[in-house]
Each structure stands twice: as structure tokens, then as C-alpha cells.
Design an enzyme around this catalytic site. Structure first.
Site, PDB file in Angstrom:
ATOM      1  N   GLY A  32       0.831  -1.192   0.000  1.00  0.00           N
ATOM      2  CA  GLY A  32       0.000   0.000   0.000  1.00  0.00           C
ATOM      3  C   GLY A  32       0.864   1.240   0.000  1.00  0.00           C
ATOM      4  O   GLY A  32       2.009   1.210   0.477  1.00  0.00           O
TER       5      GLY A  32
ATOM      6  N   GLN B 144       2.861  10.299   0.917  1.00  0.00           N
ATOM      7  CA  GLN B 144       4.182   9.706   1.142  1.00  0.00           C
ATOM      8  C   GLN B 144       5.183  10.102   0.063  1.00  0.00           C
ATOM      9  O   GLN B 144       6.390   9.968   0.259  1.00  0.00           O
ATOM     10  CB  GLN B 144       4.086   8.174   1.193  1.00  0.00           C
ATOM     11  CG  GLN B 144       3.427   7.653   2.455  1.00  0.00           C
ATOM     12  CD  GLN B 144       3.390   6.139   2.465  1.00  0.00           C
ATOM     13  OE1 GLN B 144       2.479   5.527   1.920  1.00  0.00           O
ATOM     14  NE2 GLN B 144       4.400   5.522   3.077  1.00  0.00           N
TER      15      GLN B 144
ATOM     16  N   CYS C 187       5.874   0.302   7.202  1.00  0.00           N
ATOM     17  CA  CYS C 187       5.527   1.461   6.390  1.00  0.00           C
ATOM     18  C   CYS C 187       6.753   1.867   5.575  1.00  0.00           C
ATOM     19  O   CYS C 187       7.865   1.899   6.109  1.00  0.00           O
ATOM     20  CB  CYS C 187       5.099   2.603   7.314  1.00  0.00           C
ATOM     21  SG  CYS C 187       4.639   4.103   6.434  1.00  0.00           S
ATOM     22  N   LEU C 188       6.539   2.181   4.310  1.00  0.00           N
ATOM     23  CA  LEU C 188       7.654   2.605   3.460  1.00  0.00           C
ATOM     24  C   LEU C 188       8.297   3.896   3.986  1.00  0.00           C
ATOM     25  O   LEU C 188       9.464   4.163   3.724  1.00  0.00           O
ATOM     26  CB  LEU C 188       7.172   2.816   2.019  1.00  0.00           C
ATOM     27  CG  LEU C 188       6.626   1.565   1.313  1.00  0.00           C
ATOM     28  CD1 LEU C 188       6.019   1.935  -0.022  1.00  0.00           C
ATOM     29  CD2 LEU C 188       7.708   0.518   1.147  1.00  0.00           C
TER      30      LEU C 188
ATOM     31  N   HIS D 111      -4.396   1.818   7.476  1.00  0.00           N
ATOM     32  CA  HIS D 111      -3.032   2.370   7.582  1.00  0.00           C
ATOM     33  C   HIS D 111      -2.833   3.499   6.550  1.00  0.00           C
ATOM     34  O   HIS D 111      -2.337   4.571   6.885  1.00  0.00           O
ATOM     35  CB  HIS D 111      -2.024   1.228   7.366  1.00  0.00           C
ATOM     36  CG  HIS D 111      -0.595   1.668   7.308  1.00  0.00           C
ATOM     37  ND1 HIS D 111       0.331   1.327   8.266  1.00  0.00           N
ATOM     38  CD2 HIS D 111       0.074   2.414   6.386  1.00  0.00           C
ATOM     39  CE1 HIS D 111       1.507   1.874   7.943  1.00  0.00           C
ATOM     40  NE2 HIS D 111       1.375   2.533   6.808  1.00  0.00           N
ATOM     41  N   GLU D 112      -3.270   3.240   5.307  1.00  0.00           N
ATOM     42  CA  GLU D 112      -3.085   4.258   4.251  1.00  0.00           C
ATOM     43  C   GLU D 112      -3.979   5.481   4.488  1.00  0.00           C
ATOM     44  O   GLU D 112      -3.576   6.610   4.226  1.00  0.00           O
ATOM     45  CB  GLU D 112      -3.344   3.655   2.868  1.00  0.00           C
ATOM     46  CG  GLU D 112      -2.446   2.475   2.487  1.00  0.00           C
ATOM     47  CD  GLU D 112      -0.963   2.705   2.701  1.00  0.00           C
ATOM     48  OE1 GLU D 112      -0.516   3.859   2.617  1.00  0.00           O
ATOM     49  OE2 GLU D 112      -0.262   1.718   2.978  1.00  0.00           O
TER      50      GLU D 112
ATOM     51  N   HIS E  26      -2.365   8.026   6.623  1.00  0.00           N
ATOM     52  CA  HIS E  26      -1.408   8.913   5.940  1.00  0.00           C
ATOM     53  C   HIS E  26      -2.106  10.170   5.416  1.00  0.00           C
ATOM     54  O   HIS E  26      -1.528  11.256   5.416  1.00  0.00           O
ATOM     55  CB  HIS E  26      -0.744   8.192   4.755  1.00  0.00           C
ATOM     56  CG  HIS E  26       0.371   7.277   5.150  1.00  0.00           C
ATOM     57  ND1 HIS E  26       1.521   7.715   5.754  1.00  0.00           N
ATOM     58  CD2 HIS E  26       0.517   5.935   5.009  1.00  0.00           C
ATOM     59  CE1 HIS E  26       2.333   6.687   5.971  1.00  0.00           C
ATOM     60  NE2 HIS E  26       1.745   5.587   5.529  1.00  0.00           N
TER      61      HIS E  26
HETATM   62 NI    NI Z   1       2.583   3.691   5.585  1.00  0.00          NI
END
Ligand code: NI
Length: 169
Positions: free
Chosen positions: A47, A52, A99-100, A141-142, A145
């Protein structure tokens, strides 16, 4: 298509709240293509959210289909969700999240186990669906963001935070 640069914690731009998308035009579609490409070319990329990559609009991409996890039982494959909203929810689930934008840590976070979602695709077509388990967690989670929140903000105790082993190359 090009890989976009991912902001990492503690970059303050990750805290900016994202704006509603009002124009479902070529620019958006091109950006979404690059965002999808960036997700698939990142380690364990299930995701990604527009903020981000420093674009503060309400767009997320998810694809839980290739990720092995015991709570990953139901998924819709690749989905582009613009202006996504959770319109119903139930239950509770705790999964170890990564998370990236937080490459060095993972953490146990409590989320809803089942959610019903309303969103638009990149062409402005309304999508409604429900999902549960791993895919529901990825979406929540997304969505965080888009509010300028990271999973780190949802961790109540350091015992729920874990240093990540280095990503295998
Ligand atoms: Ni994330």
C-alpha cells in the site's frame, strides 16, 4: 512511468493533511500510474498513499494479493481509492505493521477487523466494497497517511515497537 521519492520519518511533510480530489483528469491518472509503479517497486509494497511522495491529495493505492500473511484471506487485488471513506466498521484486529516511510521499525497496531469503504477510482467512478483482516488493516493504515498520521502515532507502548531487520535485497 517513474519511481517517486518516498518521504521518510521524521520528515514534517508526512504530517500535512491531504486535500479532497476534485479533478479526475489526465494529471491525476498519470500521477496514479507513477504511484502504482512506486508501490510495486518498493520492498513489501502492499500500500502507498499520495502524501508519502509529497503530493497532498486524498489518493491511496493498495494491493494485498501478493503478500503472505495468516490474516490475509480476502482481497480485491490492485485498488486505486480516491477520497476514500470508511462508512461502517466492526471488530478488532492487531497486526504487525510496517511502512515505506518508516523503514527501520514495525509495530503492533489495533484496527477494525471489518470495514465498509466508499471511494472513487482514478476516473471518478464510485466504488463501494467491504473487506476484513489484512486488507482492511492496509486500507486503515493508508487512510491515516491522508490525515498526516503514521502507525507510530497509534502505538501506545514501546513494547509494541520493533526494530526491523534490514530489507533483503
Ligand atoms: Ni505507511
Amino acid at each position: 512511468m517513474k519511481k517517486l521519492q518516498i518521504l521518510t520519518y521524521p520528515d514534517p511533510r508526512l504530517k500535512i493533511k491531504s486535500q479532497e480530489i476534485t479533478q479526475f483528469d489526465k494529471n491525476l491518472q498519470q500521477f496514479i500510474d507513477n504511484l502504482i509503479y512506486t508501490m510495486y517497486n518498493s520492498p513489501a509494497g502492499v500500500g502507498i498513499a499520495a502524501p508519502q511522495v509529497n503530493k497532498h491529495i486524498r489518493a491511496i493505492i493498495i494491493d494485498a494479493s501478493n503478500y503472505k500473511h495468516k490474516k490475509n484471506k480476502l482481497n480485491h487485488g490492485l485498488m486505486v481509492l480516491c477520497n476514500p471513506k470508511i462508512v461502517d466498521k466492526d471488530g478488532e484486529i492487531i497486526i504487525r505493521e510496517g511502512c515505506l516511510s518508516v523503514p527501520d521499525y514495525t509495530g503492533n497496531v489495533k484496527r477494525y477487523n471489518w470495514i465498509k469503504v466508499e471511494a472513487y477510482d482514478q476516473y471518478g467512478k464510485l466504488i463501494t466494497f467491504d473487506t476484513e483482516g489484512f486488507e482492511a488493516v492496509v486500507i486503515q493504515h493508508e487512510l491515516d497517511h491522508l490525515e498526516g498520521k503514521l502507525f507510530l502515532d497509534r502505538i501506545s507502548s514501546t513494547k509494541d515497537l520493533f526494530r526491523r531487520k534490514v530489507y533483503k535485497k
